[in-house]
Design a protein around this motif. Structure first.
Motif, PDB file in Angstrom:
ATOM      1  N   ILE A 106       9.806   6.836   3.819  1.00  0.00           N
ATOM      2  CA  ILE A 106       8.952   6.785   2.635  1.00  0.00           C
ATOM      3  C   ILE A 106       9.282   5.509   1.854  1.00  0.00           C
ATOM      4  O   ILE A 106      10.433   5.244   1.528  1.00  0.00           O
ATOM      5  N   ILE A 107       8.262   4.721   1.554  1.00  0.00           N
ATOM      6  CA  ILE A 107       8.461   3.490   0.793  1.00  0.00           C
ATOM      7  C   ILE A 107       8.299   3.794  -0.694  1.00  0.00           C
ATOM      8  O   ILE A 107       7.279   4.349  -1.114  1.00  0.00           O
ATOM      9  N   ASN A 108       9.308   3.446  -1.490  1.00  0.00           N
ATOM     10  CA  ASN A 108       9.257   3.688  -2.930  1.00  0.00           C
ATOM     11  C   ASN A 108       9.823   2.488  -3.684  1.00  0.00           C
ATOM     12  O   ASN A 108      10.195   1.480  -3.082  1.00  0.00           O
ATOM     13  N   ALA A 109       9.903   2.616  -5.001  1.00  0.00           N
ATOM     14  CA  ALA A 109      10.328   1.490  -5.842  1.00  0.00           C
ATOM     15  C   ALA A 109      11.744   1.027  -5.517  1.00  0.00           C
ATOM     16  O   ALA A 109      12.060  -0.162  -5.629  1.00  0.00           O
ATOM     17  N   SER A 110      12.591   1.942  -5.079  1.00  0.00           N
ATOM     18  CA  SER A 110      13.986   1.566  -4.832  1.00  0.00           C
ATOM     19  C   SER A 110      14.165   0.796  -3.533  1.00  0.00           C
ATOM     20  O   SER A 110      14.883  -0.205  -3.484  1.00  0.00           O
ATOM     21  N   VAL A 129       0.842  -1.205   0.000  1.00  0.00           N
ATOM     22  CA  VAL A 129       0.000   0.000   0.000  1.00  0.00           C
ATOM     23  C   VAL A 129       0.874   1.251   0.000  1.00  0.00           C
ATOM     24  O   VAL A 129       0.648   2.198  -0.761  1.00  0.00           O
ATOM     25  N   ALA A 130       1.898   1.233   0.858  1.00  0.00           N
ATOM     26  CA  ALA A 130       2.773   2.408   1.009  1.00  0.00           C
ATOM     27  C   ALA A 130       3.557   2.697  -0.266  1.00  0.00           C
ATOM     28  O   ALA A 130       3.725   3.860  -0.649  1.00  0.00           O
ATOM     29  N   VAL A 131       4.049   1.659  -0.943  1.00  0.00           N
ATOM     30  CA  VAL A 131       4.869   1.881  -2.139  1.00  0.00           C
ATOM     31  C   VAL A 131       4.029   2.451  -3.275  1.00  0.00           C
ATOM     32  O   VAL A 131       4.507   3.272  -4.068  1.00  0.00           O
ATOM     33  N   ASN A 132       2.781   2.044  -3.359  1.00  0.00           N
ATOM     34  CA  ASN A 132       1.904   2.556  -4.418  1.00  0.00           C
ATOM     35  C   ASN A 132       1.571   4.030  -4.227  1.00  0.00           C
ATOM     36  O   ASN A 132       1.330   4.754  -5.188  1.00  0.00           O
ATOM     37  N   LYS A 133       1.576   4.467  -2.972  1.00  0.00           N
ATOM     38  CA  LYS A 133       1.260   5.865  -2.667  1.00  0.00           C
ATOM     39  C   LYS A 133       2.497   6.673  -2.321  1.00  0.00           C
ATOM     40  O   LYS A 133       2.401   7.876  -2.073  1.00  0.00           O
ATOM     41  N   GLU A 134       3.654   5.985  -2.284  1.00  0.00           N
ATOM     42  CA  GLU A 134       4.912   6.608  -1.853  1.00  0.00           C
ATOM     43  C   GLU A 134       4.726   7.362  -0.533  1.00  0.00           C
ATOM     44  O   GLU A 134       4.978   8.556  -0.429  1.00  0.00           O
TER      45      GLU A 134
END
Length: 270
Positions: free
Chosen positions: A237-241, A205-210
């Protein structure tokens, strides 16, 4: 209900979701460091290193320190470590928790918020006694009730305004229906695999919303259980990397052997 580990406040040592990396020192050297330590803090920090290596023989020294220290910061860390390594038997012995009888509000808040990390139903009688004593201190009473609710989910059936006696009755009924020799995460048998699934659901959920991870208890328990720190903090912050770091982390957890209803400290069964 909000349940978390109280890692904030000026009085806490080792302000983190876990107790740090394992020591590279050999056991005899750590034991010598305890023997010749100059301060309570040095004793405690070396005891923690001992426990991380799976040697819990000096647990009585932790309990002695917890009940005798006048240093609030040492006491608060003692409490958090004790609850992480305590067996049901350790909790059943009320002499081990004598410090609660004259604890400050800060101490009671630390114990109440960290009580969930014991994963043991044996902690609830202490929480009930504290609730009776501290029910007029609103913030403390809320922390205590939340921790009891973590184990029992009594609020759903009895409501939030229920009294200590009714919660106590609910507790005894709950114990009749469940095995007190198991360790529980909420009302289910504790199991890192289940916690890891919940962690990854939140990460997705977090990665989709960054957005930030905004999860405290599960990352703390997984880090302490495994001795491998979850690769993100509450506000990261959770992101693609960094998402890939979680995949790798889950793979590491999956490679270890876990048993449902048991409790671990840095990979060692309690």
């Amino acid at each position: 209900m909000k349940v978390g580990v109280n890692m904030s406040g000026n009085q806490n040592l080792m302000n983190s979701i876990w107790f740090g990396e394992k020591s590279t020192l050999p056991l005899p050297e750590i034991k010598a460091n305890i023997l010749y330590a100059d301060t309570e803090r040095d004793v405690l920090l070396n005891l923690i290193e001992l426990y991380k290596l799976g040697d819990f023989t000096q647990k009585p020294l932790l309990i002695q320190l917890m009940n005798r220290t006048k240093d609030e910061a040492v006491l608060n860390l003692c409490i958090r470590v004790f609850l992480a390594v305590a067996t049901h038997g350790d909790l059943r012995d009320s002499n081990n928790l004598h410090f609660l009888s004259d604890g400050s509000e800060e101490t009671i808040n630390t114990f109440a918020s960290a009580a969930v990390t014991s994963l043991s139903l044996e902690v609830i009688p202490y929480l009930l006694a504290l609730l009776e004593e501290w029910e007029d201190v609103t913030d403390t009473a809320i922390i205590i009730k939340d921790s009891i609710d973590f184990f029992l989910n009594f609020e759903e059936e009895l409501g939030e305004e229920v009294g200590v006696q009714e919660i106590g009755d609910f507790y005894f009924k709950h114990c009749d229906e469940n095995d007190k020799e198991n360790y529980y995460f909420y009302q289910n048998l504790a199991f890192p695999g289940d916690m890891a699934k919940k962690l990854m659901q939140r990460v997705m959920v977090a990665v989709n919303k960054e957005e930030p991870l905004r999860m405290a208890l599960i990352p703390s328990l997984l880090s302490v259980f495994s001795g491998e720190k979850v690769p993100s903090d509450y506000n990261t912050i959770i992101n693609a990397s960094n998402y890939k770091n979680f995949i790798n982390y889950i793979n590491v957890l999956s490679s270890k052997t876990w048993e449902k209803g048991h409790k671990y400290f840095y990979g060692f069964k309690i």
